[in-house]
Scaffold this motif. Sequence first.
Motif, PDB file in Angstrom:
ATOM      1  N   ILE A   1      28.766  39.328  48.073  1.00 23.16           N
ATOM      2  CA  ILE A   1      29.451  39.363  46.778  1.00 23.16           C
ATOM      3  C   ILE A   1      30.511  40.451  46.848  1.00 23.16           C
ATOM      4  O   ILE A   1      30.180  41.632  46.948  1.00 23.16           O
ATOM      5  CB  ILE A   1      28.461  39.662  45.642  1.00 23.16           C
ATOM      6  CG1 ILE A   1      27.327  38.642  45.654  1.00 23.16           C
ATOM      7  CG2 ILE A   1      29.179  39.655  44.291  1.00 23.16           C
ATOM      8  CD1 ILE A   1      26.136  39.047  44.819  1.00 23.16           C
ATOM      9  N   VAL A   2      31.769  40.039  46.857  1.00 21.03           N
ATOM     10  CA  VAL A   2      32.855  40.992  47.038  1.00 21.03           C
ATOM     11  C   VAL A   2      33.703  41.041  45.770  1.00 21.03           C
ATOM     12  O   VAL A   2      34.067  40.007  45.222  1.00 21.03           O
ATOM     13  CB  VAL A   2      33.739  40.605  48.242  1.00 21.03           C
ATOM     14  CG1 VAL A   2      34.945  41.525  48.353  1.00 21.03           C
ATOM     15  CG2 VAL A   2      32.916  40.654  49.521  1.00 21.03           C
ATOM     16  N   ALA A   3      33.989  42.271  45.316  1.00 21.37           N
ATOM     17  CA  ALA A   3      34.851  42.417  44.144  1.00 21.37           C
ATOM     18  C   ALA A   3      36.204  42.950  44.582  1.00 21.37           C
ATOM     19  O   ALA A   3      36.286  43.854  45.405  1.00 21.37           O
ATOM     20  CB  ALA A   3      34.211  43.370  43.141  1.00 21.37           C
ATOM     21  N   LEU A   4      37.271  42.355  44.051  1.00 25.62           N
ATOM     22  CA  LEU A   4      38.619  42.838  44.293  1.00 25.62           C
ATOM     23  C   LEU A   4      39.085  43.540  43.025  1.00 25.62           C
ATOM     24  O   LEU A   4      39.168  42.924  41.972  1.00 25.62           O
ATOM     25  CB  LEU A   4      39.569  41.679  44.628  1.00 25.62           C
ATOM     26  CG  LEU A   4      39.095  40.639  45.650  1.00 25.62           C
ATOM     27  CD1 LEU A   4      40.199  39.608  45.881  1.00 25.62           C
ATOM     28  CD2 LEU A   4      38.709  41.287  46.957  1.00 25.62           C
TER      29      LEU A   4
ATOM     30  N   THR B   1      38.503  41.487  39.271  1.00 20.83           N
ATOM     31  CA  THR B   1      38.273  42.100  37.967  1.00 20.83           C
ATOM     32  C   THR B   1      39.117  43.352  37.823  1.00 20.83           C
ATOM     33  O   THR B   1      39.538  43.962  38.795  1.00 20.83           O
ATOM     34  CB  THR B   1      36.777  42.430  37.777  1.00 20.83           C
ATOM     35  OG1 THR B   1      36.595  42.975  36.481  1.00 20.83           O
ATOM     36  CG2 THR B   1      36.283  43.423  38.809  1.00 20.83           C
ATOM     37  N   HIS B   2      39.398  43.720  36.576  1.00 18.74           N
ATOM     38  CA  HIS B   2      40.047  45.005  36.350  1.00 18.74           C
ATOM     39  C   HIS B   2      39.032  45.985  35.749  1.00 18.74           C
ATOM     40  O   HIS B   2      39.375  47.068  35.338  1.00 18.74           O
ATOM     41  CB  HIS B   2      41.287  44.856  35.458  1.00 18.74           C
ATOM     42  CG  HIS B   2      40.989  44.234  34.129  1.00 18.74           C
ATOM     43  ND1 HIS B   2      41.741  43.220  33.605  1.00 18.74           N
ATOM     44  CD2 HIS B   2      40.024  44.479  33.232  1.00 18.74           C
ATOM     45  CE1 HIS B   2      41.240  42.878  32.427  1.00 18.74           C
ATOM     46  NE2 HIS B   2      40.200  43.629  32.185  1.00 18.74           N
ATOM     47  N   ASP B   3      37.783  45.548  35.721  1.00 25.16           N
ATOM     48  CA  ASP B   3      36.719  46.337  35.121  1.00 25.16           C
ATOM     49  C   ASP B   3      35.875  46.933  36.253  1.00 25.16           C
ATOM     50  O   ASP B   3      35.115  46.227  36.919  1.00 25.16           O
ATOM     51  CB  ASP B   3      35.886  45.401  34.233  1.00 25.16           C
ATOM     52  CG  ASP B   3      34.746  46.125  33.546  1.00 25.16           C
ATOM     53  OD1 ASP B   3      34.429  47.266  33.940  1.00 25.16           O
ATOM     54  OD2 ASP B   3      34.163  45.535  32.620  1.00 25.16           O
ATOM     55  N   VAL B   4      36.038  48.234  36.489  1.00 24.73           N
ATOM     56  CA  VAL B   4      35.357  48.884  37.618  1.00 24.73           C
ATOM     57  C   VAL B   4      33.843  48.764  37.476  1.00 24.73           C
ATOM     58  O   VAL B   4      33.131  48.503  38.449  1.00 24.73           O
ATOM     59  CB  VAL B   4      35.789  50.367  37.728  1.00 24.73           C
ATOM     60  CG1 VAL B   4      35.024  51.060  38.846  1.00 24.73           C
ATOM     61  CG2 VAL B   4      37.281  50.463  37.975  1.00 24.73           C
TER      62      VAL B   4
END
Lengths: 268, 256
Positions: free
Chosen positions: A30-33, A187-190
């Motif tokens: 699961i990778v978040a950008l 996402t822009h939500d850290v």
Amino acid sequence: MELRFDGITKTFGELEVIRQFETTIRQGEIVALVGPSGCGKSTLLHMVAGLQHPSSGSLTADGKDVSRPSPERTLVFQEHALYPWMTLIENVALALEFQNRDKTYAREQARKWLGRVKLAGFEDYYPHQVSGGMRQRCALARAFIARPEVLLLDEPFGALDALTRMTLQSVLKDLIEEERPTVVLVTHDVDEALYLADRVLVFSNRPATVLQEIELGHIPKTHDLSAFAHIRRDVLQLLGIDTDSEETITETLQATPQATPSRQGEIA
Amino acid sequence: MADSNASGVASKRAYVVAIAVILLMWQVAAWFLPDFLMPDVPVALQRLWQELQSPAFYEGLGNSMSRLGAGYGAALVSGIILGLVGGTLNAVRSTLKAGIIILQSIPSIAWVPLFLILMGFGNLPIIVVVAIGAFFPTALSVMNATESVEKVHISAARVMGASKLQMLRRVYFPAVTPELITGAQLAFGNAWRALISAEMIVGFSAGLGKSLAYSGEIADMTGVMTNILVIAVLAAVIDQVILERIKHRLLRYQYL
């Protein structure tokens, strides 16, 4: 399904959006950008979906070139992606009908999946009759019903209020743990990234390059992210946000004169 | 729901008032003009009642309605197909649109002399003229709507693996339906005008337009006004009752 990005560059005319992006996303990872808006992370996601193509470099899924959309790689959009002329159950069933599955079967499955996202009883409502949070639950059901190997999420809860967003993050987390797709989340939500992801890629402004890669590992997490406070601080600092005032950051990356204070740790 | 009911009652009342005013204006004109120029409203209504008993009236009505059905139906089907295809093909869209706008400015009745010679004296030239009148607004509205289908709706369908045909049927068609209906109502007005005028000019077998033209030729003003009355009432019923009902059925999701 393993996704390999090899020297991906994307330009729109003169504008270079992504420069030399390299990474390999393992099966089930699961990778978040994370990055400033307009930095090209959504473009990367749309490339995996097969909706856009790199200007140079190669993108492969299990070794095969990604050139067109496929139900194996499904995308959840921020909002307005449900069809307003269809009820919730018809919207969800459509994902199977597009694969030429039997209509009755598609409806049965859709009913089951609406139940799994806690929308039982709302099958015959139209999207405009339910709340934004319920619409995104439905969008998740529509994505999961096709049992995708890769789940792509493009700021899926960006338009929701903070509380609804946290509820939906939990719903999504449960679904991912049960179905185990490979996930790429933009996402822009850290906090969302830290809560959901095994690995976070922090992007720079245009042209997007990876500023830092943070391996979180697949560990159980709750919405209490205090254990990750230092990582969170690092990420926000990388994104150019002043973290001196401890945990009460309300500044946004592209501060506008009348910017309303956004949720902690959120960047516009 | 309460709101839409209230506005429904209000619009019904508006119709009743408008009809009363129109009939009053007619009656005032009849008081000032001699009877052979302008009949009284009750006289025309009486004639209408007689007409409704005669089989000849129904023969004309049937002929007119089948011409309308054939022409309007053909225009809707071909307009939707051309609109959808034209709207999705970026390469030809502007040219196609320009062509439609040019051709649309020609009153469809102007084609009658050409079609009479081309197709001969009969139903066909009337039907084609009706179809031309209805085709352009339908095609134009569908094409404009197709162009502005939300990108995310198209992307979502592509991601779910929709084929081209599924995309047209399940995404584009329902997405353009609201504009299509508006276009189809506009098209009906055109078709109706084209039908009556073509029947008046061509005068082939019985029909509403022919009956009107014939009354004029024999200076039967009661007949003229009775025919005009029939034409007005029919158009209002088809547009306001039938087409509106279809609209509410197709766009049910918007009225909930």
